[in-house]
Design a protein around this motif. Structure first.
Motif, PDB file in Angstrom:
ATOM      1  N   ILE A  31     -23.723 -41.389 -36.901  1.00 37.98           N
ATOM      2  CA  ILE A  31     -23.068 -40.735 -35.767  1.00 37.98           C
ATOM      3  C   ILE A  31     -22.625 -39.321 -36.138  1.00 37.98           C
ATOM      4  O   ILE A  31     -22.878 -38.368 -35.399  1.00 37.98           O
ATOM      5  CB  ILE A  31     -21.876 -41.587 -35.277  1.00 37.98           C
ATOM      6  N   TYR A  32     -21.979 -39.169 -37.290  1.00 39.30           N
ATOM      7  CA  TYR A  32     -21.520 -37.844 -37.705  1.00 39.30           C
ATOM      8  C   TYR A  32     -22.683 -36.922 -38.059  1.00 39.30           C
ATOM      9  O   TYR A  32     -22.676 -35.742 -37.701  1.00 39.30           O
ATOM     10  CB  TYR A  32     -20.542 -37.947 -38.877  1.00 39.30           C
ATOM     11  N   ALA A  33     -23.697 -37.452 -38.724  1.00 39.78           N
ATOM     12  CA  ALA A  33     -24.847 -36.622 -39.113  1.00 39.78           C
ATOM     13  C   ALA A  33     -25.587 -36.084 -37.896  1.00 39.78           C
ATOM     14  O   ALA A  33     -26.150 -34.992 -37.936  1.00 39.78           O
ATOM     15  CB  ALA A  33     -25.797 -37.433 -39.991  1.00 39.78           C
ATOM     16  N   ASN A  34     -25.570 -36.848 -36.809  1.00 38.78           N
ATOM     17  CA  ASN A  34     -26.298 -36.453 -35.608  1.00 38.78           C
ATOM     18  C   ASN A  34     -25.408 -35.922 -34.490  1.00 38.78           C
ATOM     19  O   ASN A  34     -25.883 -35.683 -33.378  1.00 38.78           O
ATOM     20  CB  ASN A  34     -27.136 -37.642 -35.114  1.00 38.78           C
ATOM     21  N   LYS A  35     -24.130 -35.744 -34.793  1.00 38.31           N
ATOM     22  CA  LYS A  35     -23.160 -35.147 -33.857  1.00 38.31           C
ATOM     23  C   LYS A  35     -23.206 -35.809 -32.475  1.00 38.31           C
ATOM     24  O   LYS A  35     -23.283 -35.143 -31.449  1.00 38.31           O
ATOM     25  CB  LYS A  35     -23.380 -33.648 -33.754  1.00 38.31           C
ATOM     26  N   SER A  37     -21.913 -38.070 -29.217  1.00 33.35           N
ATOM     27  CA  SER A  37     -20.698 -38.197 -28.419  1.00 33.35           C
ATOM     28  C   SER A  37     -20.018 -39.529 -28.720  1.00 33.35           C
ATOM     29  O   SER A  37     -20.603 -40.430 -29.333  1.00 33.35           O
ATOM     30  CB  SER A  37     -21.040 -38.136 -26.923  1.00 33.35           C
ATOM     31  N   TRP A  38     -18.791 -39.666 -28.249  1.00 27.61           N
ATOM     32  CA  TRP A  38     -18.043 -40.914 -28.398  1.00 27.61           C
ATOM     33  C   TRP A  38     -18.837 -42.093 -27.818  1.00 27.61           C
ATOM     34  O   TRP A  38     -18.981 -43.126 -28.460  1.00 27.61           O
ATOM     35  CB  TRP A  38     -16.694 -40.775 -27.694  1.00 27.61           C
ATOM     36  N   ILE A  65     -23.567 -46.664 -22.678  1.00 32.73           N
ATOM     37  CA  ILE A  65     -24.662 -45.857 -22.127  1.00 32.73           C
ATOM     38  C   ILE A  65     -24.349 -45.507 -20.671  1.00 32.73           C
ATOM     39  O   ILE A  65     -24.514 -44.359 -20.244  1.00 32.73           O
ATOM     40  CB  ILE A  65     -26.011 -46.590 -22.241  1.00 32.73           C
ATOM     41  N   ASP A  66     -23.875 -46.493 -19.908  1.00 29.32           N
ATOM     42  CA  ASP A  66     -23.500 -46.248 -18.512  1.00 29.32           C
ATOM     43  C   ASP A  66     -22.376 -45.219 -18.413  1.00 29.32           C
ATOM     44  O   ASP A  66     -22.399 -44.346 -17.529  1.00 29.32           O
ATOM     45  CB  ASP A  66     -23.093 -47.551 -17.825  1.00 29.32           C
ATOM     46  N   LEU A  67     -21.409 -45.294 -19.330  1.00 28.16           N
ATOM     47  CA  LEU A  67     -20.332 -44.293 -19.349  1.00 28.16           C
ATOM     48  C   LEU A  67     -20.886 -42.897 -19.630  1.00 28.16           C
ATOM     49  O   LEU A  67     -20.474 -41.921 -19.003  1.00 28.16           O
ATOM     50  CB  LEU A  67     -19.282 -44.648 -20.403  1.00 28.16           C
ATOM     51  N   GLU A  68     -21.814 -42.792 -20.572  1.00 30.59           N
ATOM     52  CA  GLU A  68     -22.419 -41.497 -20.901  1.00 30.59           C
ATOM     53  C   GLU A  68     -23.164 -40.940 -19.689  1.00 30.59           C
ATOM     54  O   GLU A  68     -23.043 -39.754 -19.359  1.00 30.59           O
ATOM     55  CB  GLU A  68     -23.369 -41.656 -22.094  1.00 30.59           C
TER      56      GLU A  68
END
Length: 85
Positions: A31-35, A37-38, A65-68
């Motif tokens: 997650i951090y390496a690819n920046k 979202s939450w 995914i729905d939230l995104e």
């Protein structure tokens, strides 16, 4: 847990289970390496967990995914933008 100098590396520890221990790279590292979202980070976390109830984890991932789609792209879960309703 590996040591960095004389300190423990927190990234190598896990609280509350061992459902990430067998992975080559932890969800946090990815997650951090690819920046990401939450929301997408949580999706990655749930699809990579090695837990008994995989259906529940997949539903949780779908929720993020729905939230995104809604929060970032203004779409409903089917991908239809709010202005196109």
């Amino acid at each position: 847990v590996r040591l960095v100098g004389s300190e423990m590396c927190i990234r190598d520890s896990q609280v509350g289970g061992d459902h990430y221990k067998s992975l080559e790279i932890t969800p946090t590292q990815y997650i951090y390496a690819n920046k990401l979202s939450w929301n997408l980070g949580n999706c990655i976390k749930y699809v990579t967990r090695n837990k008994e109830d995989k259906v529940e984890d997949l539903l949780k991932a779908k929720h993020y995914i729905d939230l995104e789609l809604e929060m970032i792209y203004g779409c409903n879960p089917e991908g239809i933008r709010e202005e196109n309703k």
